[in-house]
Design an enzyme around this catalytic site. Structure first.
Site, mmCIF file in Angstrom:
data_model
loop_
_atom_site.group_PDB
_atom_site.id
_atom_site.type_symbol
_atom_site.label_atom_id
_atom_site.label_comp_id
_atom_site.label_asym_id
_atom_site.label_seq_id
_atom_site.Cartn_x
_atom_site.Cartn_y
_atom_site.Cartn_z
ATOM 1 N N ASP A 1 0.851 -1.184 0.000
ATOM 2 C CA ASP A 1 0.000 0.000 0.000
ATOM 3 C C ASP A 1 0.888 1.236 0.000
ATOM 4 O OD1 ASP A 1 -1.715 2.110 0.635
ATOM 5 O OD2 ASP A 1 -2.886 0.931 2.061
ATOM 6 N N VAL A 2 0.688 2.128 -0.975
ATOM 7 C CA VAL A 2 1.566 3.297 -1.088
ATOM 8 C C VAL A 2 1.399 4.265 0.083
ATOM 9 C CG1 VAL A 2 1.673 3.150 -3.597
ATOM 10 C CG2 VAL A 2 -0.058 4.616 -2.522
ATOM 11 N N ALA B 1 -7.431 18.727 -4.518
ATOM 12 C CA ALA B 1 -6.438 19.249 -3.576
ATOM 13 C C ALA B 1 -5.190 18.378 -3.565
ATOM 14 C CB ALA B 1 -7.048 19.332 -2.179
ATOM 15 N N SER C 1 -3.535 15.463 -12.444
ATOM 16 C CA SER C 1 -4.863 15.494 -13.051
ATOM 17 C C SER C 1 -5.219 16.927 -13.398
ATOM 18 C CB SER C 1 -5.913 14.933 -12.086
ATOM 19 O OG SER C 1 -7.229 15.194 -12.555
ATOM 20 N N TYR D 1 -9.698 15.179 -4.036
ATOM 21 C CA TYR D 1 -8.974 14.730 -5.228
ATOM 22 C C TYR D 1 -8.209 15.884 -5.864
ATOM 23 C CZ TYR D 1 -7.993 12.524 -9.713
ATOM 24 O OH TYR D 1 -7.361 12.027 -10.825
#
Length: 248
Positions: free
Chosen positions: A62-63, A157, A141, A155
């Site tokens: 998990d990152v 932010a 993004s 997202y």
């Protein structure tokens, strides 16, 4: 073979954009360590890479856990004795208004999308500094640059944070021949669009100046450019890949 002899780490590489990035780097000569949490999907990607005659190791983790990045970097050094390229692709999105957004969900998105990038960058940079070379590519993004009603505020932010981290690391690492850039996808045709109604799908396309959705390969091609010697006078930039939906 733009990446012949290079070694790359790609996070979030089991599907979608991350999978396309991994396969594109491999097609251009890179050996890989791919990161994710789905053993089956990662193994399928690894098998596809190996069928090209390239080496590929799977690292489960998990990152959001800094140890995942540390162990992935150590594994890469153990297998290949160098790290040339890091692609920070792992990311999640949630759909919620600000008032409905749970604070735990806010934190989870920032942990994956922003903190994960920091953990992996910190893990590989000492090895890159030692060799006086490296390419880091962060997947951002277009939501980082313009509000979007179909995404939770966490997202946008988190991705805006990624854009700043890209610029900061580029400046800080410039004296070590380490290039840090980003790619900023807009509407891309991934598994996510299966959630869309046909009406919403057509509405998205109608708002794209090029009147089509992008593909994961479109994003992967820009990552390849940034990971290769073709971008050797570019650092601190985040390149839009969005069909013209956001221009700057």
């Amino acid at each position: 073979m733009l990446l012949e002899g290079k070694v790359a780490i790609v996070s979030g590489s089991s599907r979608g954009i991350g999978k396309s990035i991994a396969l594109t780097l491999a097609k251009n000569g890179a050996s890989l360590v791919i990161i994710g949490t789905n053993t089956k999907l990662l193994t399928e990607v690894a098998n596809e890479v190996q069928s090209m005659g390239r080496q590929c190791a799977v690292h489960l983790g998990d990152v959001t856990n800094p140890e995942t990045a540390t162990l992935a970097a150590e594994k890469t050094m153990s297998l290949f004795n160098k790290i040339d390229i890091l692609v920070n692709n792992a990311g999640i999105n949630m759909r919620s208004s600000t008032l409905d957004l749970k604070l735990d969900d806010w934190q989870k998105v920032l942990d994956v999308n922003l903190n994960g990038n920091l953990y992996f960058s910190k893990a590989v940079l000492p090895y890159m500094i030692e060799r006086n070379y490296g390419k880091i590519v962060n997947v951002s993004s277009s939501t980082a640059k313009s509000g979007h009603k179909n995404a939770a505020p966490s997202y946008g932010a988190s991705k805006a944070g990624v854009d700043y981290l890209t610029r900061h690391l580029a400046l800080e690492m410039s004296g070590h021949n380490i290039y840090v850039n980003g790619v900023s996808p807009g509407p891309i045709e991934t598994d996510m669009i299966k959630q869309w109604t046909e009406e919403y799908h057509q509405n998205v396309i109608s708002n794209v100046p090029l009147k089509k959705l992008g593909t994961p390969q479109n994003v992967a091609d820009v990552v390849l450019f940034l990971a290769s010697s073709m971008s050797d006078f570019i650092t601190g930039e985040t390149i839009n890949v969005n069909g013209g939906t956001y221009m700057n």
